[in-house]
Motif scaffolding. Sequence first.
Motif, PDB file in Angstrom:
ATOM      1  N   ASP A  27      -2.470  -3.232  -3.888  1.00 24.45           N
ATOM      2  CA  ASP A  27      -1.677  -3.375  -5.112  1.00 24.45           C
ATOM      3  C   ASP A  27      -1.924  -4.685  -5.839  1.00 24.45           C
ATOM      4  O   ASP A  27      -1.485  -4.866  -6.962  1.00 24.45           O
ATOM      5  N   ARG A  44      -9.999  -2.486  -4.984  1.00 22.90           N
ATOM      6  CA  ARG A  44      -8.813  -1.641  -5.065  1.00 22.90           C
ATOM      7  C   ARG A  44      -9.116  -0.248  -4.491  1.00 22.90           C
ATOM      8  O   ARG A  44      -8.305   0.322  -3.758  1.00 22.90           O
ATOM      9  N   GLN A  57       2.782   4.427   0.154  1.00 20.74           N
ATOM     10  CA  GLN A  57       3.597   4.131  -1.027  1.00 20.74           C
ATOM     11  C   GLN A  57       4.891   3.416  -0.713  1.00 20.74           C
ATOM     12  O   GLN A  57       5.767   3.327  -1.565  1.00 20.74           O
ATOM     13  N   PRO A  77       3.334  -0.982  -8.169  1.00 22.27           N
ATOM     14  CA  PRO A  77       2.695  -1.868  -7.177  1.00 22.27           C
ATOM     15  C   PRO A  77       3.625  -2.957  -6.648  1.00 22.27           C
ATOM     16  O   PRO A  77       3.400  -3.475  -5.561  1.00 22.27           O
TER      17      PRO A  77
END
Lengths: 393, 442, 174
Positions: B177, B184, B195, C133
Amino acid sequence: MPEAHDVLHWDARPPRWVVPAACAAIAVGVAGTAWGLAGSHDKTWWMLLVNFLFWTGLAQGMVVWSAIFRAAQATWTPAVNRLCHAAVHFLPVSLVFFILLSLGREHWLTWLHHPVPEKAAWLNPTFFFRRNGLGLALMTALSYRYLYLYRRGEQARTDEEVRDAQYRINRLAVTLVLLYCVVYSVLAFDLVMSLSPHWTSSLFGAYFFVTNLYLALAAVIIMASILRRTLALMELLGPRQLTDLGNLMLGFSLLSTGFFFAQYLTIWYGNLPEETSYLIVRTTGAWSPIAWMVLGCCYLGPFLLLCLPVVKTSPTRLVPVAVLALFGLAVERWVLVVPSLSPGRLAGLGAPQWCIPLGCVGVLLLAVNRSLSRQPSVSSLDVKLELSEGVSL
Amino acid sequence: MTEATLYARVNEEVLQSLDPPTRRYWMVIAGLAAVFGLGVAAYTYQLFMGMGVAGIGHPVGWGVYIVNFVFWVGIAHSGTLISAVLYLFRVRWRTAIYRAAEAMTVFAVMTAGLFPLIHLGRVWVMLWMIPIPNARHLWPNFKSPLMWDVVAVSTYFTVSSLFFYLGLIPDIAAVRDRSTGIRRTVYGILSLGWQNRYEQWRHYARAYVAFACLATPLVISVHSVVSWDFAMSVLPGWHTTIFPPYFVAGAIHSGLAMVITLLIPIRKWLRLERLVTLKHFEGMAQMLVFMGLIMTYSYGTEAFAAWYSGNKFEHQFSAWRAFGPLGPLFWGMVFCNCVVPMVFFFKRARTNLTVLMVGSLLVNVGMYLERFVLIITSTAHDFLPTAWGSYAPTIVELTITVAAFAWFFMLFLLFAKHLPAVAIMEMKEQALGATHGGNGHG
Amino acid sequence: MAELGVVRGSFDSMASVEAAARALKEQGVRSYEVYAPVLHHASMEEAMPRRGSFVRFFSTAGGLAGVAIGLGMCVLSSRLYNLVTGGKPPVSLVPFVVVGFECTILFACLATAASLVYFARLRPLAPPPEYDPAYSADRFGLHVRHEAGEGAGIAELLVSHGALEVVSQEAGDA
């Protein structure tokens, strides 16, 4: 967690029946033992040895657990520590026990009648009884000193004094644990291994002191579950602490099983006559069902049961497992000792021999009762662990 | 400081350690790779010339290769100890260092696993040790301790790698992130689409505890199995029942020492001083004292049992091991493993990085000596005086040994710069625990 | 069921997101998800619609399968050739215990890992667009799916529990 003062000044009054019942048990124990010793057969002596190993191990193991928790700076064990301390008064009695055994050495010390010349430097009666007696006396003295430091520390007024007391206790705790490992290894080599004087297993000492701790832990769990209400320790011995105790017991059942298996496998694989003789006597013939019982009750049974999380949170489920382990370990001590003396047949199950554990229970009950009724149920020093810094010189 | 700022700070401090490496870093990596290349060359030479180029033969059939195997398996042990056992015991100082220790475990097993293959000579027949149905219906002999080794070490490698990866997943997601481009994508794949959802956490937490519970008995069993390679024989010095716990303790001893040796420079290099503090080193040093005491007990008991047995082979062997030509190695091992760790009884020694570094290096040396003394002496001096002999490693064996160290350090350095060397999520959790009264995801 | 909308709240502490989730549960909201950089899962579970996990069941099953596979492999393969090697009977359970034990752990761990991949839906794919994020750094998220028209109430609830930012998305907006 309750405030320290809630639990420290609780006035414990034991039930009235405890002292008379304990005295009665002791009387029966002494009478039965005397009756057995007066008989012509040696098996009462053998069972005296078995009981000495079991009960001394239990009492000393309990005190050592408290020292282990101290040395590890465990914060969850104030109540457990206190219960562990209660067993200390059994230790002087076990010294008397040992003197009695040394007087009757002819009846159980096999190598007195069949000496082993190449081991004479180690296996000679004078040195034998002196070193073991000295070891036991030292452990007893240090255990008392450990409790004395607690009592003195509890009187401390300033933080500085408390800190000093904590430091001394921590240091002695480490010494106690180390000495325990050494003394109980020697006891194992001498009082158990030397009965089959040609047999050696280098792990046996460690196996013995580890199973002793396992034994003591089972006893602590039983005591904690029975006494937590009476001593108003429901908070300090809640499901969380019980789970921790259960997990510790799980660890020790695994460790004991591992140590047993390590010896069994090595001896089985090496297949050397001087090593296998010890196992053959115990795993074939009359003793074989007993050996299986030990495997189930002492090693695998408690291990498998304790793997279930539900068993560990409630005393009603945990205590039966602890009782099973305790029973298994009593049988295990019997199997360690008696087949060396009576290889072909089971021995030691007569009425006089059953009186010995009864007497020991009586003594333990008196010892615990005396301790719990005179001292606070949790030591202030165990609650104020933040003033304790761990051992450093 | 609020919870969120605390988290942000932990995140930042760990992730800064993954900043693009300098040219010097790549030069060190290249140097290590070159040394490793030398080892490959030496091994290729051995492959073509035959096992004669190694110093092993009669009577010492197990030489430095097996010493290296046992040494590296030992190093591999403290990682799982720190991550699983200390996790179950809720030891707080574990959090900041367990990731590095686990990485060390995985790389050490990878190093250890090479040595039985190198020792095998005809390496292509290693397939015979894998229990797969085959045309000739040949199966491995599961009664052989060497087969237990195959099963145990491969299990250990699988489980410790999975455990390592499991702990890494949320942290790789944190790296993903914060990164862009190809990084990435790569971290995205490695993080398995993590997540941070409750739906994932609730299973993750259970899986983590299950792994910790399973890894604990595993770590004890694996080095026991390694010890049985020796104890199952009837040689004096090898055949003794205390070997399994003694090997496990030795493994943890050496592993802890290696963690200290690695972490002292790494924390400075990656500027992790605020996360990995002196308190962590103190905890490890205390464990080193504990392990040193167990080692002392084991050496003592082993000597006592040999003497007590009254067996003249045991007597002569023990005397030869301590006072024969290899005596200095024996006493060196006693000094490094039993005496040196005792300095950490003193708080001043435990909190002094120089003393820690020197002490841990000495313990490493001591543990290597222990394996050498243990493995070489028993076969060199067994029952028959006519069969007594000696052993000295050749240049081929030494090159491969040094190359193994280079390989291990190279892998570790690559790890330290490309994956979070400190567990981000658990450091946050500890911060949360401090404000929330929690105790880990148990 | 009517079309669903989503409200996404962002929080800066575990306590507030937990309180918000608890409030949602009390109101009978069924479909919401918490995102957190760490999870104090024991207390969070009570605030969530689903709890517990089957992972442990799979670990146990894997372990049991492992012990059977390990011992079975040893016994059956040694029975293929009934040869006495090293003076030991072909089928000797004592050494097979070692293999059985290792296989127990191996298969238990493999089953645990596989069940985690399955239940936690771990795939080597990029996270979906609604994932922020910041959830892996210092932010907590609470995403609530609701039926048409309920969005405003839920957004208000999240704000009242300390949400720093609330984004509502009614069905069809996207």
